[in-house]
Scaffold this active site. Sequence first.
Site, PDB file in Angstrom:
ATOM      1  N   SER A 138      14.927  21.628 -16.220  1.00  0.00           N
ATOM      2  CA  SER A 138      13.776  22.507 -16.421  1.00  0.00           C
ATOM      3  C   SER A 138      14.230  23.778 -17.130  1.00  0.00           C
ATOM      4  O   SER A 138      15.337  24.260 -16.918  1.00  0.00           O
ATOM      5  CB  SER A 138      13.154  22.864 -15.072  1.00  0.00           C
ATOM      6  OG  SER A 138      12.272  23.965 -15.186  1.00  0.00           O
ATOM      7  N   GLU A 155       9.477   8.518 -16.987  1.00  0.00           N
ATOM      8  CA  GLU A 155       8.127   9.033 -17.198  1.00  0.00           C
ATOM      9  C   GLU A 155       7.632   8.725 -18.614  1.00  0.00           C
ATOM     10  O   GLU A 155       6.452   8.403 -18.809  1.00  0.00           O
ATOM     11  CB  GLU A 155       8.115  10.542 -16.934  1.00  0.00           C
ATOM     12  CG  GLU A 155       8.309  10.878 -15.453  1.00  0.00           C
ATOM     13  CD  GLU A 155       8.471  12.374 -15.208  1.00  0.00           C
ATOM     14  OE1 GLU A 155       8.474  13.148 -16.191  1.00  0.00           O
ATOM     15  OE2 GLU A 155       8.597  12.759 -14.031  1.00  0.00           O
ATOM     16  N   LYS A 185      16.277  21.664 -11.061  1.00  0.00           N
ATOM     17  CA  LYS A 185      15.548  20.440 -11.355  1.00  0.00           C
ATOM     18  C   LYS A 185      16.409  19.394 -12.065  1.00  0.00           C
ATOM     19  O   LYS A 185      17.233  19.705 -12.917  1.00  0.00           O
ATOM     20  CB  LYS A 185      14.325  20.735 -12.236  1.00  0.00           C
ATOM     21  CG  LYS A 185      13.242  21.532 -11.567  1.00  0.00           C
ATOM     22  CD  LYS A 185      12.574  20.772 -10.425  1.00  0.00           C
ATOM     23  CE  LYS A 185      11.811  19.556 -10.881  1.00  0.00           C
ATOM     24  NZ  LYS A 185      10.662  19.880 -11.745  1.00  0.00           N
ATOM     25  N   HIS A 245       0.827  -1.215   0.000  1.00  0.00           N
ATOM     26  CA  HIS A 245       0.000   0.000   0.000  1.00  0.00           C
ATOM     27  C   HIS A 245       0.861   1.265   0.000  1.00  0.00           C
ATOM     28  O   HIS A 245       0.420   2.316   0.463  1.00  0.00           O
ATOM     29  CB  HIS A 245      -0.947   0.024   1.203  1.00  0.00           C
ATOM     30  CG  HIS A 245      -1.790  -1.203   1.355  1.00  0.00           C
ATOM     31  ND1 HIS A 245      -2.967  -1.404   0.683  1.00  0.00           N
ATOM     32  CD2 HIS A 245      -1.586  -2.325   2.098  1.00  0.00           C
ATOM     33  CE1 HIS A 245      -3.478  -2.585   1.006  1.00  0.00           C
ATOM     34  NE2 HIS A 245      -2.646  -3.164   1.857  1.00  0.00           N
TER      35      HIS A 245
END
Length: 458
Positions: free
Chosen positions: A275, A288, A281, A154
């Site tokens: 970024s 992704e 970043k 979980h």
Amino acid sequence: MALWGARFSEQADKRLQAFNASISIDQKMVNQDIKGSIAHVTMLADQGIIETSDKEAIISNLKDIQKEIADGSLPIDPDAEDIHMFIEAELTKRTPSGKKVHTARSRNDQVATDFKLYSLDTCAEIKKYIVAMIQTLLHQAKANTHTIMPGYTHLQRAQPITFAHHLMAYVEMLKRDLSRLDDAMQRANTCPLGAGALATTTYPIDRYETAELLGFSGPTLNSIDSVSDRDFAIEMTNTFAMIMMHLSRFCEEIILWCSWEFQFIELSDAFATGSSIMPQKKNPDVAELVRGKTGRVYGDLNTLLAMMKNLPLAYNKDLQEDKEAFMDAAQTVEDCLVTMIPMVDTWTVHPQKMKEAAQKGFINATDCADYLTKKGMAFRDAYGCIGQLVKYCISTHQDLESLSMDEYHKISPLFDDDVYEAVALKTCVKNRNVVGGPSPEMVEKHISLVEKELEAYE
């Protein structure tokens, strides 16, 4: 006029030609088409259906065409209907014998054969990348058999494991993918050539010879099914979808692990992006994109299933849509594996961050309950005692390792000084020394077993 146009009195409308064409997609099957034609004319000559001189002229020119397409000296005509017609038309330009290449053959069995050959070649290539991914995971696992981390259920910290054990879970998934591809390839390994349009031919062809020349285990046994079957493409694409599912799950964890909140790993700068506005970043774009491309492959699978769901026998033009979906799925899987393998191989693991996470969340609570059980207490009673102990620790901002013996005794007199060793994370991991468990010994055996299994794919 098209090669099939003898019955027609009007030229095909350009809009029909554009809509009907598949050359932009099926030109990828050029090598398989030429291979199939060479086998076909070899069999025709052996059966006395065409002259040996015709066979030799056809094969010689087909090989020239193949070489010229490969080196770019013969560009594929984008206005051709498909790769099969382009090659036959080019062959016929070069030798009168080219007009005999289609004897005892239809485009239906020709296309089915080319597509099967292409799909088998594609799966063989993807298997190499899956093996390489497994080997990369094994390399990382070997280096982390003693790297303790929290295991999760979980997405909550649950029990202590090792990073190696976690990575080996993905090895098992990829092993199943290899097995699925093996199974699908075995079922696809029959040759449609000779099935004709749907009812074979009146020529005395030898389908067993053609199948053998092309490396198939034998011919297909029903001519109608031969030209209308696309189960093999669906099975393979289904496996591609499952591969992507496994890669996507892995990527989801990689995204979490390299976040500031986890910091379990850091990706190499070579496999991360930044970024345009936030200079600090470092984004896991590869992971992704893999996660996003998984939906694309699911869509390809759905295309094939929907395409087939209401087709009457035998061939229908709907089947032209099969190759684009299959090829897109296969290329996507290959692209993802090719990029993920070096990304995983070059990441940096942070064992201390994993250990710090494992030291929080009472992930040794089950081991503490097992301690009482081994002292003679029933497990459910022990479970209740440890639940009270955890509640007490939360209220006093402590953990099981830092409690005093007096505090332990308030819960049960069965606790003794050896409890501290029992709840130590190293002990918790080491004692899970059963097959499939996270102990370093078991994981090392698991790694050795997989390495031996991979020898079959060398």
